[in-house]
Design an enzyme around this catalytic site. Structure first.
Site, PDB file in Angstrom:
ATOM      1  N   ILE A 123      -0.847  -9.763   1.968  1.00 30.34           N
ATOM      2  CA  ILE A 123      -0.668  -8.327   1.702  1.00 30.34           C
ATOM      3  C   ILE A 123       0.025  -8.166   0.365  1.00 30.34           C
ATOM      4  CG2 ILE A 123       0.374  -6.173   2.543  1.00 30.34           C
ATOM      5  CD1 ILE A 123       0.395  -7.467   5.372  1.00 30.34           C
ATOM      6  N   TYR A 126      -4.521   8.296 -12.924  1.00 27.85           N
ATOM      7  CA  TYR A 126      -4.340   7.726 -11.574  1.00 27.85           C
ATOM      8  C   TYR A 126      -5.637   7.881 -10.782  1.00 27.85           C
ATOM      9  CZ  TYR A 126      -2.866   6.903  -6.794  1.00 27.85           C
ATOM     10  OH  TYR A 126      -2.788   6.424  -5.503  1.00 27.85           O
ATOM     11  N   LYS A 136      -8.327   5.030  -9.105  1.00 26.71           N
ATOM     12  CA  LYS A 136      -8.730   4.976  -7.697  1.00 26.71           C
ATOM     13  C   LYS A 136     -10.252   5.148  -7.549  1.00 26.71           C
ATOM     14  CE  LYS A 136      -4.823   3.850  -5.944  1.00 26.71           C
ATOM     15  NZ  LYS A 136      -4.651   2.587  -5.215  1.00 26.71           N
TER      16      LYS A 136
HETATM   17  P1  NDP Z   1       5.092   2.350  -2.623  1.00 30.12           P
HETATM   18  O1  NDP Z   1       5.617   2.681  -3.976  1.00 30.12           O
HETATM   19  O2  NDP Z   1       5.965   2.593  -1.454  1.00 30.12           O
HETATM   20  O3  NDP Z   1       4.605   0.828  -2.595  1.00 30.12           O
HETATM   21  C1  NDP Z   1       3.900   0.258  -3.663  1.00 30.12           C
HETATM   22  C2  NDP Z   1       3.909  -1.245  -3.521  1.00 30.12           C
HETATM   23  O4  NDP Z   1       3.157  -1.813  -4.597  1.00 30.12           O
HETATM   24  C3  NDP Z   1       5.304  -1.822  -3.611  1.00 30.12           C
HETATM   25  O5  NDP Z   1       5.447  -2.840  -2.646  1.00 30.12           O
HETATM   26  C4  NDP Z   1       5.365  -2.421  -5.000  1.00 30.12           C
HETATM   27  O6  NDP Z   1       6.201  -3.562  -5.003  1.00 30.12           O
HETATM   28  C5  NDP Z   1       3.912  -2.841  -5.200  1.00 30.12           C
HETATM   29  N1  NDP Z   1       3.578  -3.002  -6.608  1.00 30.12           N
HETATM   30  C6  NDP Z   1       3.524  -2.046  -7.563  1.00 30.12           C
HETATM   31  N2  NDP Z   1       3.240  -2.588  -8.753  1.00 30.12           N
HETATM   32  C7  NDP Z   1       3.106  -3.929  -8.544  1.00 30.12           C
HETATM   33  C8  NDP Z   1       2.831  -5.036  -9.386  1.00 30.12           C
HETATM   34  N3  NDP Z   1       2.618  -4.868 -10.708  1.00 30.12           N
HETATM   35  N4  NDP Z   1       2.774  -6.266  -8.840  1.00 30.12           N
HETATM   36  C9  NDP Z   1       2.978  -6.449  -7.526  1.00 30.12           C
HETATM   37  N5  NDP Z   1       3.247  -5.443  -6.675  1.00 30.12           N
HETATM   38  C10 NDP Z   1       3.310  -4.190  -7.175  1.00 30.12           C
HETATM   39  O7  NDP Z   1       3.734   3.170  -2.485  1.00 30.12           O
HETATM   40  P2  NDP Z   1       2.609   3.205  -1.340  1.00 30.12           P
HETATM   41  O8  NDP Z   1       2.939   2.304  -0.238  1.00 30.12           O
HETATM   42  O9  NDP Z   1       2.339   4.619  -1.055  1.00 30.12           O
HETATM   43  O10 NDP Z   1       1.384   2.632  -2.176  1.00 30.12           O
HETATM   44  C11 NDP Z   1       0.568   1.565  -1.736  1.00 30.12           C
HETATM   45  C12 NDP Z   1      -0.861   1.820  -2.178  1.00 30.12           C
HETATM   46  O11 NDP Z   1      -1.349   2.984  -1.517  1.00 30.12           O
HETATM   47  C13 NDP Z   1      -1.022   2.088  -3.673  1.00 30.12           C
HETATM   48  O12 NDP Z   1      -2.188   1.410  -4.116  1.00 30.12           O
HETATM   49  C14 NDP Z   1      -1.221   3.596  -3.740  1.00 30.12           C
HETATM   50  O13 NDP Z   1      -1.957   3.975  -4.869  1.00 30.12           O
HETATM   51  C15 NDP Z   1      -1.982   3.830  -2.462  1.00 30.12           C
HETATM   52  N6  NDP Z   1      -1.967   5.181  -1.933  1.00 30.12           N
HETATM   53  C16 NDP Z   1      -0.778   5.815  -1.667  1.00 30.12           C
HETATM   54  C17 NDP Z   1      -0.800   7.110  -1.150  1.00 30.12           C
HETATM   55  C18 NDP Z   1       0.447   7.882  -0.908  1.00 30.12           C
HETATM   56  O14 NDP Z   1       0.359   9.122  -0.738  1.00 30.12           O
HETATM   57  N7  NDP Z   1       1.616   7.256  -0.817  1.00 30.12           N
HETATM   58  C19 NDP Z   1      -2.063   7.771  -0.842  1.00 30.12           C
HETATM   59  C20 NDP Z   1      -3.240   7.018  -1.187  1.00 30.12           C
HETATM   60  C21 NDP Z   1      -3.174   5.765  -1.679  1.00 30.12           C
HETATM   61  P3  NDP Z   1       7.213  -4.002  -6.177  1.00 30.12           P
HETATM   62  O15 NDP Z   1       7.660  -2.770  -6.886  1.00 30.12           O
HETATM   63  O16 NDP Z   1       8.306  -4.723  -5.440  1.00 30.12           O
HETATM   64  O17 NDP Z   1       6.404  -4.920  -7.027  1.00 30.12           O
HETATM   65  C1  8X3 Z   2      -1.926   9.066  -3.528  1.00 34.32           C
HETATM   66  C2  8X3 Z   2      -2.222  10.402  -2.947  1.00 34.32           C
HETATM   67  O1  8X3 Z   2      -2.704  12.814  -3.542  1.00 34.32           O
HETATM   68  O2  8X3 Z   2      -0.677  11.854  -4.399  1.00 34.32           O
HETATM   69  O3  8X3 Z   2      -3.078   8.385  -3.861  1.00 34.32           O
HETATM   70  O4  8X3 Z   2      -2.797  11.223  -5.320  1.00 34.32           O
HETATM   71  S1  8X3 Z   2      -2.088  11.621  -4.115  1.00 34.32           S
END
Ligand code: NDP
Ligand code: 8X3
Length: 258
Positions: free
Chosen positions: A12, A158, A162
């Site tokens: 993961i 962004y 996606k």
């Molecule tokens: P968080 O910010 O809570 O988690 C993001 C995770 O990505 C962290 O564990 C961070 O770890 C890791 N990460 C970021 N950059 C890097 C890097 N360069 N190398 C390794 N790890 C990285 O956000 P979410 O859990 O919400 O996001 C997870 C995914 O879900 C993303 O792809 C996001 O675009 C997607 N998403 C989120 C939504 C939302 O509304 N929250 C909706 C739709 C999609 P660390 O900083 O320790 O490296």
């Molecule tokens: C993350 C959801 O709506 O903030 O992908 O872009 S939104």
């Protein structure tokens, strides 16, 4: 609950927070062995201890940046033998930076999003794919977004990243066709994680307003859907799935009671 991932090894990315962390917990509860990757080793270490204590999970941690292919290659070569046979890859690491018009955006933010969300996903996939191909089995789950289905105001770069993830999921479905390897594209809507704090460069107050006045998804809501997808019989693939809070109709229409 049946431990339906017993014996399976799942990698993961982005496991130190949000959806990735929740997926690690749900997978651990269901008996998976875990390889957890993120940059913040201390956060991974806390999760490691929690999951070992609760579920006796076998876990290997990789502190790495998905934007750095050389580092990933090195780290992958160091994975101990007992964690090498990865069956499930959750390409989750990703982020948004900024929310402004293209002509006001920062090149640094654009580079970070493109390098993480697109190139990072490709790099990790390139390193895991041979393991899956060798045994002709496995599952890749790409976390895209509702933002990859509809562009919203100021979402520009962004959203583009996606849309790219979505295109790569479609490409993988074609490229892996003829093997038993499954590809699932997951598009969450609004999930309350650290996502908006990161997007607004640490402005937690502004981030809170994104999730105010309705019930957003949690990381666990998304993790439960991922678990469902990866535990279906091998001949069944969910190619694409959209999950939103009930209050969210589209990327821009959210019923808020404030
Ligand atoms: P968080 O910010 O809570 O988690 C993001 C995770 O990505 C962290 O564990 C961070 O770890 C890791 N990460 C970021 N950059 C890097 C890097 N360069 N190398 C390794 N790890 C990285 O956000 P979410 O859990 O919400 O996001 C997870 C995914 O879900 C993303 O792809 C996001 O675009 C997607 N998403 C989120 C939504 C939302 O509304 N929250 C909706 C739709 C999609 P660390 O900083 O320790 O490296
Ligand atoms: C993350 C959801 O709506 O903030 O992908 O872009 S939104």
């Amino acid at each position: 609950m049946a431990r339906c991932l017993d014996g399976k090894i799942a990698l993961i990315t982005g496991a130190s927070s949000g959806i990735g962390e929740a997926t690690a917990k749900v997978f651990a509860e269901n008996g998976a062995k875990l390889v957890l990757l993120a940059r913040r080793k201390e956060r991974l270490q806390i999760l490691y201890e929690e999951l070992q204590q609760k579920f006796n999970t076998q876990i290997y941690l990789i502190a790495a940046d998905v934007r750095n292919y050389d580092q990933l290659e090195r780290e992958f070569s160091l994975i101990p033998e007992e964690f090498k046979d990865i069956s499930i890859l959750i390409n989750n690491a990703g982020l948004a930076r900024g929310l402004e018009k293209i002509y006001e955006g920062s090149v640094k933010d654009w580079d970070e999003m493109i390098d993480t969300n697109i190139k990072g996903l490709l790099y990790v996939t390139k390193l895991v794919a041979p393991i899956l191909l060798q045994k002709n089995s496995g599952h890749i789950v790409n976390i895209a977004s509702l933002a990859g289905r509809a562009v919203y105001p100021n979402g520009n770069v962004y959203c583009a990243t996606k849309y790219a993830v979505k295109a790569l999921s479609e490409a993988m479905i074609i490229d892996f066709n003829g093997t038993n390897i499954r590809i699932t594209n997951v598009d969450p809507g609004l999930v309350e994680t650290e996502f908006s704090i990161v997007r607004f460069h640490g402005d937690a107050e502004r981030a809170k307003t994104v999730y105010k006045g309705y019930k957003p998804l949690t990381g666990k809501d998304v993790a439960d859907v991922i678990l469902f997808c990866v535990t279906l019989p091998e001949h069944v693939t969910i190619q694409d799935i959209l999950i939103t809070p009930t209050a969210q109709a589209t990327a821009t229409i959210v019923s808020k009671k404030i």
